[in-house]
Design an enzyme around this catalytic site. Structure first.
Site, PDB file in Angstrom:
ATOM      1  N   ASP A 164       9.386   3.671  -3.857  1.00 12.46           N
ATOM      2  CA  ASP A 164       7.968   3.537  -4.188  1.00 12.46           C
ATOM      3  C   ASP A 164       7.140   4.696  -3.638  1.00 12.46           C
ATOM      4  O   ASP A 164       6.107   5.057  -4.212  1.00 12.46           O
ATOM      5  CB  ASP A 164       7.426   2.211  -3.633  1.00 12.46           C
ATOM      6  CG  ASP A 164       8.064   1.002  -4.308  1.00 12.46           C
ATOM      7  OD1 ASP A 164       8.667   1.182  -5.389  1.00 12.46           O
ATOM      8  OD2 ASP A 164       7.957  -0.107  -3.764  1.00 12.46           O
ATOM      9  N   ASN A 210      -2.423   2.673  -3.286  1.00 16.84           N
ATOM     10  CA  ASN A 210      -2.089   1.400  -2.641  1.00 16.84           C
ATOM     11  C   ASN A 210      -3.253   0.836  -1.818  1.00 16.84           C
ATOM     12  O   ASN A 210      -3.839  -0.173  -2.195  1.00 16.84           O
ATOM     13  CB  ASN A 210      -0.862   1.557  -1.739  1.00 16.84           C
ATOM     14  CG  ASN A 210       0.402   1.021  -2.370  1.00 16.84           C
ATOM     15  OD1 ASN A 210       0.389   0.553  -3.505  1.00 16.84           O
ATOM     16  ND2 ASN A 210       1.509   1.109  -1.648  1.00 16.84           N
ATOM     17  N   ASP A 252      -7.216  -6.427  14.567  1.00 15.71           N
ATOM     18  CA  ASP A 252      -6.455  -5.183  14.578  1.00 15.71           C
ATOM     19  C   ASP A 252      -6.939  -4.201  13.518  1.00 15.71           C
ATOM     20  O   ASP A 252      -6.643  -3.010  13.596  1.00 15.71           O
ATOM     21  CB  ASP A 252      -4.966  -5.466  14.359  1.00 15.71           C
ATOM     22  CG  ASP A 252      -4.285  -5.936  15.633  1.00 15.71           C
ATOM     23  OD1 ASP A 252      -4.931  -5.894  16.695  1.00 15.71           O
ATOM     24  OD2 ASP A 252      -3.113  -6.347  15.564  1.00 15.71           O
TER      25      ASP A 252
END
Length: 377
Positions: free
Chosen positions: A122, A218, A248
């Protein structure tokens, strides 16, 4: 691609209303999206995963087929040909002399390539996307990596598959990208020069702004970096503060990216044909902060909160990682330049095939049939 005319037949939903009558057009099946060539393609960019010995033979076979059999102009990144396994191959040397080479961030090939072939996982498709900041040629991705969620083609029958693409009439999925603008405040001390030419610093500070822009396939990830403190960033939607992320970090992803980092952080999976942006917190310090999906047309803005204890870090498809300080901002919108990804069958079947094969979606041992005798107990 500017070099060759391409027609994208895209499903469209529209409506028209007046005071008394509303009419709606039928929403077409995403599988009806097709790619056809206005004239035969002449040039192809071959992207190979660097430093992967298992890809050397497929790469050589494909390049020989494209140049010798299909008479195509082949573009290859210069660093790929610098691999000793390729440069020292005398038999393959005659083929490489016919290649056109380029260097990332230095040479512009956006008007030279008709379509792209990726060999690897990918990551090769993400890398192909990063090479084109505007219009992207159609991409054919072969599964020669580890996961292969975005690479539907098997290399065993590459000759017939590539021939079919060159001849046209292939199914495509338009994978939306994010247009990201990073505005950075550069705080520098003012300097003055005395009559002897000596630079003197008086401690005064002046601000200048630096803008950077990226196309992301993405996701954009904002995280706390090496700091032990929670990240503390404000999230704006169309200019309105909607929440402060304490945890986070936060992931802003496309539908294509929803099956990457976002799904690992607990997000839903969105088909790439759905026009949307997904916002997913990373380990939020809240029991009620769930991932949300917002319309593709909104503008998102991320900034450090004024009372944040530390800076944040941002990355784009896992690359170009950089620090975000007070006063910096990250603006995210849906890009006008999607990635036309060529399908093995069609957008719907390919997606569910990837869910099943790569992520083992809803894999479970089947419940046994219950007979009428068993029901009595």
């Amino acid at each position: 691609s500017p070099a060759v005319g391409i027609f994208f037949v895209i499903s469209v939903f529209s409506s028209s209303c007046n005071s008394s009558i509303c009419t709606f057009r039928h929403i077409q099946d995403p599988a009806s999206q097709r790619l056809t060539w206005n004239k035969p393609p002449k040039s192809v960019l071959v992207i190979k995963k660097i430093r992967d010995a298992s890809l050397l033979q497929p790469f050589k076979e494909l390049c020989i087929f494209l140049t010798e059999v299909k008479n195509m102009i082949v573009y290859v990144e210069k660093k790929v040909l610098e691999d000793p396994a390729i440069s020292d191959d005398e038999n393959f040397g005659a083929i490489t002399k016919k290649f056109c080479t380029f260097r990332e961030d230095l040479d512009d090939i956006s008007n030279r390539v008709d379509f792209i072939i990726c060999l690897g996982g990918d990551g090769t498709l993400l890398y192909a996307s990063s090479l084109f900041q505007e219009s992207v040629p159609p991409v054919m991705a072969f599964h020669l990596g580890s996961l292969g969620f975005l690479t539907p083609f098997k290399f065993d029958t590459y000759q017939s598959q590539v021939t079919q693409i060159i001849e046209g009439n292939a199914a495509i999925v338009l994978r939306s990208r994010l247009k990201v603008r990073v505005l950075k405040e550069n705080w520098e001390k003012k300097a003055r020069v005395d009559e002897k030419g000596i630079i003197l610093t008086n401690g005064d500070i002046e601000s200048s702004r630096k803008a950077l822009q990226y196309q992301v396939l993405n996701e954009v990830v904002v995280d706390r970096g090496p700091s032990s403190y929670l990240s503390n960033v404000d999230l704006f939607l169309d200019g309105h503060l909607i929440t402060t992320v304490q945890g986070d970090g936060v992931i802003v992803s496309t539908p294509t990216g929803s099956t990457a980092y976002a799904v690992a952080a607990g997000a839903s999976m969105i088909h790439p044909n759905v026009p949307a942006i997904m916002i997913t917190p990373i380990c939020p310090h809240s029991l009620s902060f769930r991932p949300i999906v917002v319309p593709a047309g909104v503008e998102l803005k991320i900034m450090l909160s004024c009372d944040a204890r530390n800076t944040a870090w941002v990355s784009f498809d896992g690359r170009k990682r950089q620090e975000i300080c007070h006063g910096d901002s990250i603006t995210i919108t849906t890009s006008c330049f999607p990635v036309p990804s060529i399908c093995f069958r069609d957008p719907v079947n390919d997606w569910f095939e990837s869910l099943a094969q790569c992520l083992h979606w809803n894999v479970r041992k089947k419940q046994n049939y219950l007979s009428s005798e068993d029901e009595e107990f």
